[in-house]
Design a protein around this motif. Structure first.
Motif: not given
Length: 425
Positions: A10-15, A40-41, A117-125, A140-150
């Motif tokens: 399972v792979k949550a979305g990146n911010g 947000r992802g 799997a929790r989605g990543g937070k969005g980065g700040k502008g 600016r801030q890049l988005g946080f990656p979402g959780d990924e796990r098997e």
């Protein structure tokens, strides 16, 4: 097809990334920063659904991805949040981490939801980084990656009472008599390949679920045949009804049969030997049944309640069923008192994954971790304000102090997420 265990990713979305943008208006020649935050992802959510009975659908798709958040835009516009995906699983699904084998959550209640799997937070502008001394941030801030796990999805049939015994002792017949279930019944010497479930109703609010667990063979606890697949279902039951052919009509010894089945149960999981167990001696209309019933009472009468009947002749089972109802209710009360929760097992590990690692290896001072990678990718090293923000983050997160504790001196090289820096205070 009944599928009761499978492994999926399972792979949550990146911010989404924050934006670097500026006000561009006709009568505002020197507009300020106007970069919006990223979205947000999306999450990956598991839902226990009563209408789903197997994990078969997960056999045909191994990876499930939620949607990424959109990047931020100018005019302080936020990026759109990514869509979450909701995966329906049967009630009674145990969710485990594939690598460690640890239980993450037990989805044993209809409608229960869990974000696996929790989605990543969005980065700040860049508009979020203005202050009294920083009027025009160019970073600016890049988005946080979402959780990924098997994960491993494991369905243990959620039944209150489990029927065990060798094949052809009358388990399917028993289930068809006491419930509305209609299992295939015949003089089979092989066993049912999936559990049959039935609901026993004795009156208003007096019901329980009973399962005909597929017949066991010797060596099942060691994985012989489909042993582990079958034994897994018994772990979730509150009470065990052990049906035995009291007549020994096929040349078997009923006393030895009981010992062998219980040996397989305890061999798979010693706790199965502690479950309440009722022995039902069947086929009492056949020769030698009375003599064997006495032998069963001598061997097991002290440790379990023994009932006798002839299912083929329509024996009365009401007393047995009320006994089962009482034991099931008692087991539920005890379970409420000893309720286990699994959700917190991963809290500490997730914090560690998000943290910053500071260590020395091969004479090198190294700083890494997911946070450091995001910080470095978000920094514009050609811009004085962006570099200053980067340094503030290092101090605030204890990186400078951590390096000093390791013995880093002025002018030493420090490697951060693949980049080399010169250390200075």
């Amino acid at each position: 097809m009944f599928v009761d265990i499978c492994t999926i990713t399972v792979k949550a979305g990146n911010g989404g990334n924050g934006a670097v943008a500026w006000r561009r208006e006709k009568y505002v020649p020197a507009g300020g920063p106007a970069g919006g935050d990223g979205g947000r992802g999306g999450d990956v959510v598991l839902i226990a659904d009563e209408r789903v009975h197997t994990l078969m659908d997960f056999r045909y798709k191994a990876v499930y991805r939620a949607e990424h958040g959109d990047d931020g835009r100018g005019k302080k516009q936020y990026g759109k949040d990514g869509e979450s995906i909701r995966l329906k699983v049967p009630v009674g699904t145990l969710v485990k981490d594939e690598k460690s084998g640890k239980v993450i959550v037990d989805l044993n209640t209809p409608g229960q939801e869990y974000i696996i799997a929790r989605g990543g937070k969005g980065g700040k502008g860049n508009a979020r980084y203005t202050n009294a001394t920083r009027q025009a941030p160019t970073f600016r801030q890049l988005g946080f990656p979402g959780d990924e796990r098997e994960i491993v999805l494991e369905l243990k049939t959620l039944a209150d009472v489990g029927l065990v015994g060798f094949p052809n002792v009358g388990k399917s017949t028993f289930l068809s008599i006491v419930s509305a279930a209609k299992p295939k019944i015949a003089n089979y010497h092989f066993t049912t390949l999936s559990p049959n479930l039935g609901v026993v109703s004795l009156g208003p609010e007096e019901s329980f679920v009973i399962a005909d667990i597929p017949g066991l063979i010797e060596g099942a606890s060691e994985g012989v045949g489909l042993g582990h697949d079958f034994l897994r279902h018994i772990e979730r039951t509150k009470v065990i009804v052990h049906i035995v052919d009291a007549s020994g009509s096929e040349g078997r010894d009923p006393v030895e049969d009981v010992a062998k089945i219980n040996g397989e149960l305890k061999g798979y999981n010693p706790r199965l030997g502690e479950k309440p167990q009722i022995l039902l001696a069947n086929k009492m209309d056949l020769p030698e049944a009375e003599e064997n019933l006495e032998r069963l009472r001598e061997a097991y009468g002290q440790e379990m309640t023994i009932y006798s009947t002839s299912l083929a002749m329509g024996g009365d089972l009401k007393k047995l069923l009320y006994d089962l109802l009482g034991r099931v209710n008692e087991a539920y009360e005890e379970e409420r008192e000893e309720l286990e929760t699994y959700d917190e097992l991963y809290v500490e590990e997730r914090v560690q994954e998000e943290g910053i690692r500071i260590y020395q290896e091969g004479g090198k001072f190294i700083v890494d971790g997911p946070y450091m990678e995001r910080l470095l990718r978000s920094t514009n090293f050609d811009d004085h304000e962006s570099v200053r923000y980067f340094q503030e983050n290092l101090r605030k997160n204890g990186v400078i102090d951590g390096l000093k504790e390791l013995g880093t001196a002025e002018g030493d090289s420090v490697f951060m997420a693949g980049y080399e820096f010169e250390f200075f205070e």
